[in-house]
Design a protein around this motif. Structure first.
Motif, short mmCIF file in Angstrom:
data_model
loop_
_atom_site.label_atom_id
_atom_site.label_comp_id
_atom_site.label_asym_id
_atom_site.label_seq_id
_atom_site.Cartn_x
_atom_site.Cartn_y
_atom_site.Cartn_z
N GLY A 118 1.46 4.77 1.97
CA GLY A 118 0.72 3.64 1.41
C GLY A 118 0.63 3.69 -0.11
O GLY A 118 0.92 2.71 -0.79
N THR A 119 0.25 4.85 -0.64
CA THR A 119 0.13 5.04 -2.08
C THR A 119 1.17 6.06 -2.50
O THR A 119 1.17 7.18 -2.00
CB THR A 119 -1.28 5.53 -2.45
N GLY A 120 2.04 5.68 -3.41
CA GLY A 120 3.18 6.50 -3.78
C GLY A 120 2.85 7.85 -4.38
O GLY A 120 1.73 8.11 -4.82
N GLY A 121 3.87 8.70 -4.42
CA GLY A 121 3.77 10.05 -4.96
C GLY A 121 4.77 10.95 -4.25
O GLY A 121 5.73 10.47 -3.65
N SER A 140 7.60 5.46 -3.56
CA SER A 140 6.87 4.30 -4.09
C SER A 140 5.80 3.85 -3.10
O SER A 140 5.81 4.24 -1.93
CB SER A 140 7.84 3.16 -4.39
N ASP A 141 4.88 3.01 -3.57
CA ASP A 141 3.88 2.43 -2.68
C ASP A 141 4.59 1.67 -1.57
O ASP A 141 5.65 1.07 -1.78
CB ASP A 141 2.99 1.44 -3.45
N CYS A 142 4.02 1.69 -0.39
CA CYS A 142 4.52 0.94 0.77
C CYS A 142 5.94 1.34 1.14
O CYS A 142 6.76 0.50 1.50
CB CYS A 142 4.45 -0.57 0.51
N THR A 144 1.27 14.54 -3.16
CA THR A 144 0.38 13.78 -4.04
C THR A 144 0.22 12.33 -3.57
O THR A 144 -0.66 11.62 -4.05
CB THR A 144 0.91 13.79 -5.50
N ALA A 145 1.07 11.89 -2.65
CA ALA A 145 0.99 10.53 -2.12
C ALA A 145 -0.25 10.42 -1.22
O ALA A 145 -0.77 11.41 -0.71
CB ALA A 145 2.25 10.20 -1.33
N GLY A 146 -0.70 9.19 -1.03
CA GLY A 146 -1.88 8.98 -0.21
C GLY A 146 -1.68 7.90 0.82
O GLY A 146 -0.64 7.23 0.85
N ASN A 147 -2.70 7.72 1.65
CA ASN A 147 -2.68 6.70 2.70
C ASN A 147 -1.43 6.85 3.57
O ASN A 147 -0.70 5.89 3.82
CB ASN A 147 -2.78 5.30 2.11
#
Length: 117
Positions: free
Chosen positions: A69-72, A91-93, A109-112
């Motif tokens: 969901g949230t990039g990293g 990337s996001d999504c 480090t990415a989230g969601n």
């Protein structure tokens, strides 16, 4: 279609077996089980749940892929592998289309993150 030579070879093999010997035949239930597993592998996921990255806890069940969901960065242990891999700068999504047994807290480090199984 078999040739006469193949038919004679098969007849000789059958004649050489002891009387009452069990012949291995494919188990149709195991064949159906294999077909079901192959069909399940290509169908869309049935469940989705949030991932809490952990350096020790394995994902259960092993997901077909991971939605980011949230990039990293995402550090994972691919199922059937002995080493971790880091997907950098997701990337996001975005989507990681690999089966993984672990999503590591260290290096992620990415989230969601969502596991789709």
């Amino acid at each position: 279609m078999t040739t006469p030579i193949e038919e004679r070879a098969l007849a000789a093999e059958v004649a050489s077996r002891p009387i009452g010997q069990v012949i291995d035949t494919p188990n149709p239930l195991s064949l159906l089980g294999r077909i079901k597993a192959l069909v399940d592998a290509v169908l869309p996921a049935r469940t989705a749940k949030a991932i809490v990255p952990s350096d020790a806890t394995a994902l259960d069940p092993i997901p077909r892929g991971i939605y980011v969901g949230t990039g990293g960065d995402v550090t994972v242990r691919p199922a059937g592998s002995a080493a971790d891999v880091t997907y950098k700068n997701m990337s996001d999504c975005s989507y990681i289309g690999i089966r993984v047994s672990h999503v590591r807290a260290t290096g992620t480090t990415a989230g969601n993150l969502i596991a789709e199984a």
